[in-house]
Design a protein around this motif. Structure first.
Motif, PDB file in Angstrom:
ATOM      1  N   ILE A 141      30.812  44.373  44.744  1.00 26.35           N
ATOM      2  CA  ILE A 141      31.668  45.531  44.514  1.00 26.35           C
ATOM      3  C   ILE A 141      32.425  45.883  45.789  1.00 26.35           C
ATOM      4  CG2 ILE A 141      31.673  48.006  44.009  1.00 26.35           C
ATOM      5  CD1 ILE A 141      31.283  46.137  41.575  1.00 26.35           C
ATOM      6  N   GLY A 142      31.756  45.734  46.940  1.00 28.71           N
ATOM      7  CA  GLY A 142      32.419  45.991  48.211  1.00 28.71           C
ATOM      8  C   GLY A 142      33.607  45.069  48.442  1.00 28.71           C
ATOM      9  N   ILE A 143      33.468  43.820  48.063  1.00 26.49           N
ATOM     10  CA  ILE A 143      34.583  42.868  48.184  1.00 26.49           C
ATOM     11  C   ILE A 143      35.755  43.303  47.318  1.00 26.49           C
ATOM     12  CG2 ILE A 143      35.311  40.479  47.760  1.00 26.49           C
ATOM     13  CD1 ILE A 143      32.356  39.676  48.315  1.00 26.49           C
ATOM     14  N   PHE A 144      35.464  43.659  46.068  1.00 22.70           N
ATOM     15  CA  PHE A 144      36.531  44.120  45.176  1.00 22.70           C
ATOM     16  C   PHE A 144      37.193  45.399  45.708  1.00 22.70           C
ATOM     17  CE2 PHE A 144      34.183  42.006  41.412  1.00 22.70           C
ATOM     18  CZ  PHE A 144      34.890  40.823  41.607  1.00 22.70           C
ATOM     19  N   ALA A 145      36.380  46.292  46.260  1.00 22.23           N
ATOM     20  CA  ALA A 145      36.924  47.547  46.791  1.00 22.23           C
ATOM     21  C   ALA A 145      37.841  47.286  47.988  1.00 22.23           C
ATOM     22  CB  ALA A 145      35.783  48.485  47.190  1.00 22.23           C
ATOM     23  N   ILE A 146      37.440  46.390  48.859  1.00 21.75           N
ATOM     24  CA  ILE A 146      38.266  46.059  50.031  1.00 21.75           C
ATOM     25  C   ILE A 146      39.595  45.450  49.595  1.00 21.75           C
ATOM     26  CG2 ILE A 146      38.447  44.473  51.993  1.00 21.75           C
ATOM     27  CD1 ILE A 146      35.449  44.919  52.450  1.00 21.75           C
ATOM     28  N   LYS A 147      39.539  44.568  48.597  1.00 22.94           N
ATOM     29  CA  LYS A 147      40.755  43.859  48.181  1.00 22.94           C
ATOM     30  C   LYS A 147      41.696  44.727  47.359  1.00 22.94           C
ATOM     31  CE  LYS A 147      41.499  40.348  49.179  1.00 22.94           C
ATOM     32  NZ  LYS A 147      42.106  39.851  50.423  1.00 22.94           N
ATOM     33  N   LEU A 160      43.127  43.619  40.950  1.00 22.35           N
ATOM     34  CA  LEU A 160      42.665  42.397  41.608  1.00 22.35           C
ATOM     35  C   LEU A 160      43.741  41.321  41.604  1.00 22.35           C
ATOM     36  CD1 LEU A 160      38.975  42.071  40.365  1.00 22.35           C
ATOM     37  CD2 LEU A 160      39.732  42.324  42.733  1.00 22.35           C
ATOM     38  N   LYS A 161      43.895  40.669  42.747  1.00 21.32           N
ATOM     39  CA  LYS A 161      44.844  39.567  42.862  1.00 21.32           C
ATOM     40  C   LYS A 161      44.113  38.353  43.425  1.00 21.32           C
ATOM     41  CE  LYS A 161      49.098  42.230  43.239  1.00 21.32           C
ATOM     42  NZ  LYS A 161      48.551  43.126  42.257  1.00 21.32           N
ATOM     43  N   PRO A 162      44.529  37.147  43.038  1.00 20.83           N
ATOM     44  CA  PRO A 162      43.806  35.945  43.473  1.00 20.83           C
ATOM     45  C   PRO A 162      43.781  35.807  44.993  1.00 20.83           C
ATOM     46  CG  PRO A 162      45.343  35.432  41.696  1.00 20.83           C
ATOM     47  CD  PRO A 162      45.641  36.830  42.120  1.00 20.83           C
ATOM     48  N   SER A 163      42.624  35.469  45.525  1.00 20.90           N
ATOM     49  CA  SER A 163      42.447  35.157  46.938  1.00 20.90           C
ATOM     50  C   SER A 163      41.121  34.434  47.080  1.00 20.90           C
ATOM     51  CB  SER A 163      42.463  36.423  47.802  1.00 20.90           C
ATOM     52  OG  SER A 163      41.302  37.193  47.579  1.00 20.90           O
ATOM     53  N   ALA A 227      33.498  40.652  31.859  1.00 19.07           N
ATOM     54  CA  ALA A 227      34.661  40.371  31.008  1.00 19.07           C
ATOM     55  C   ALA A 227      35.846  41.237  31.400  1.00 19.07           C
ATOM     56  CB  ALA A 227      34.292  40.610  29.538  1.00 19.07           C
ATOM     57  N   SER A 228      35.606  42.502  31.745  1.00 15.39           N
ATOM     58  CA  SER A 228      36.685  43.407  32.148  1.00 15.39           C
ATOM     59  C   SER A 228      37.325  42.948  33.443  1.00 15.39           C
ATOM     60  CB  SER A 228      36.142  44.835  32.306  1.00 15.39           C
ATOM     61  OG  SER A 228      35.606  45.306  31.091  1.00 15.39           O
ATOM     62  N   MET A 229      36.496  42.530  34.400  1.00 21.19           N
ATOM     63  CA  MET A 229      37.018  42.065  35.684  1.00 21.19           C
ATOM     64  C   MET A 229      37.856  40.798  35.525  1.00 21.19           C
ATOM     65  SD  MET A 229      36.290  44.094  38.146  1.00 21.19           S
ATOM     66  CE  MET A 229      35.178  45.419  38.621  1.00 21.19           C
ATOM     67  N   LEU A 230      37.535  40.003  34.520  1.00 23.57           N
ATOM     68  CA  LEU A 230      38.289  38.772  34.288  1.00 23.57           C
ATOM     69  C   LEU A 230      39.596  39.018  33.531  1.00 23.57           C
ATOM     70  CD1 LEU A 230      35.360  36.392  33.274  1.00 23.57           C
ATOM     71  CD2 LEU A 230      36.706  36.287  35.383  1.00 23.57           C
ATOM     72  N   VAL A 231      39.613  40.021  32.648  1.00 27.88           N
ATOM     73  CA  VAL A 231      40.744  40.224  31.744  1.00 27.88           C
ATOM     74  C   VAL A 231      41.772  41.211  32.285  1.00 27.88           C
ATOM     75  CG1 VAL A 231      41.397  41.209  29.503  1.00 27.88           C
ATOM     76  CG2 VAL A 231      39.522  39.558  29.654  1.00 27.88           C
ATOM     77  N   LEU A 232      41.315  42.347  32.782  1.00 29.36           N
ATOM     78  CA  LEU A 232      42.236  43.436  33.113  1.00 29.36           C
ATOM     79  C   LEU A 232      43.234  43.136  34.227  1.00 29.36           C
ATOM     80  CD1 LEU A 232      39.980  46.602  32.708  1.00 29.36           C
ATOM     81  CD2 LEU A 232      41.538  45.548  31.076  1.00 29.36           C
TER      82      LEU A 232
END
Length: 292
Positions: A141-147, A160-163, A227-232
């Motif tokens: 979650i920390g990684i997602f929050a930073i990005k 979220l954007k690819p990296s 699933a939400s993190m992959l789709v949204l």
């Protein structure tokens, strides 16, 4: 009532059927007939009609299933169904982590309130798994929050954007979801063939049904989060909900199939794998911090 507002009501009614689907798929893979898809609901209804034969006069033992159930419902309230969560607010990911952790705490509390070697062993395993994998969830979650710069689940998912670090976090989230959903080989705490259900071994009747139901809701919540993190990040509007459902179905069936082909790990194997994943997660967190 909007779909996202009705989800916390619909999902608890749906998850026993999903458990029935999982049982049927495992049976087919193992060349058995298996129970009907509705069998899990029949089991729950049967247990709910029976009073619990409590082995101890302990308030903690009686309250634990209700706390676990409330925690599982709480997890649903912060998840986006479509683009909106029923109870979304700024910082809801912190609340999600809180109720997610409280679920395991309730299970351990109920298990330790009974003088039983089976429940004590199950509680010990639950604590050990939590010590390794709950920090891993916080790191992801920390990684997602930073990005993304967001502290809401829907905000993170949509931004979220690819990296390199995001890809690594996704892989860790897939692994973590499988573990926290309680699939074999990580159903070590319950381990029915070894510990007679572990933390659930002394529960019966209505309390057993509520605890079992809570586990099913938690499994749904963890897979729906993935699933939400992959789709949204890619789809919005009402279409997002359809894609979330499709992604959930694929992930759920994939995990059930993988489970059917595996045997249970020993606790030291699970801890070793979790420690490796946590170390990798910290490394990816540093990469995310540097902008990658």
């Amino acid at each position: 009532m909007n779909v996202h507002d009705a989800a916390p009501i619909i999902v608890p009614l749906l998850v026993p059927f999903l458990d029935g689907v999982a049982r049927k798929v495992r049976a087919v893979i193992q060349k058995r007939v298996g129970p009907s898809i509705a069998q899990s609901w029949y089991d729950l209804l049967s247990f709910l009609r029976v009073e619990c034969n409590s082995p101890v006069d302990s308030l903690a033992f009686r309250l634990a299933p209700y706390i676990a159930f409330a925690s599982a419902i709480g997890m649903l309230l912060f998840l986006p169904f479509g683009e909106k969560a029923p109870l979304g607010f700024k910082g809801d990911i912190i609340a999600f982590i809180y109720v997610f952790t409280m679920f395991s705490a309730a299970v351990v509390m109920g298990a330790l309130s009974v003088p039983s070697s089976y429940t004590s062993a199950g509680a010990s395993r639950e604590v050990t798994i939590s010590i390794v994998f709950k920090p891993l969830f916080a790191v992801v979650i920390g990684i997602f929050a930073i990005k993304t710069g967001a502290l809401t689940i829907e905000g993170m998912a949509s931004a979220l954007k690819p990296s390199i670090s995001v890809l690594g976090a996704y892989l860790l989230l897939v692994y973590l979801t499988y573990v926290e959903a309680g699939f074999v080989p990580y159903d070590i705490a319950e381990a029915e063939t070894e510990l007679l259900g572990g933390p659930l071994a002394e529960y019966s009747g209505r309390l057993f049904a509520i605890m079992l139901w809570a586990f099913q809701i938690k499994r749904f919540a963890m897979i729906w989060l993935l699933a939400s993190m992959l789709v949204l990040p890619f789809v919005g509007g009402i279409t997002a909900l359809l894609f979330q459902c499709a992604a959930f179905a694929l992930i759920f069936l994939g995990m059930v199939v993988y489970e059917a082909m595996n045997a249970r790990y020993r606790i030291d194997h699970a801890v070793r794998n979790g420690a490796i994943a946590l170390t990798l997660g910290v490394f990816i967190l540093v990469i995310a911090w540097t902008g990658w």
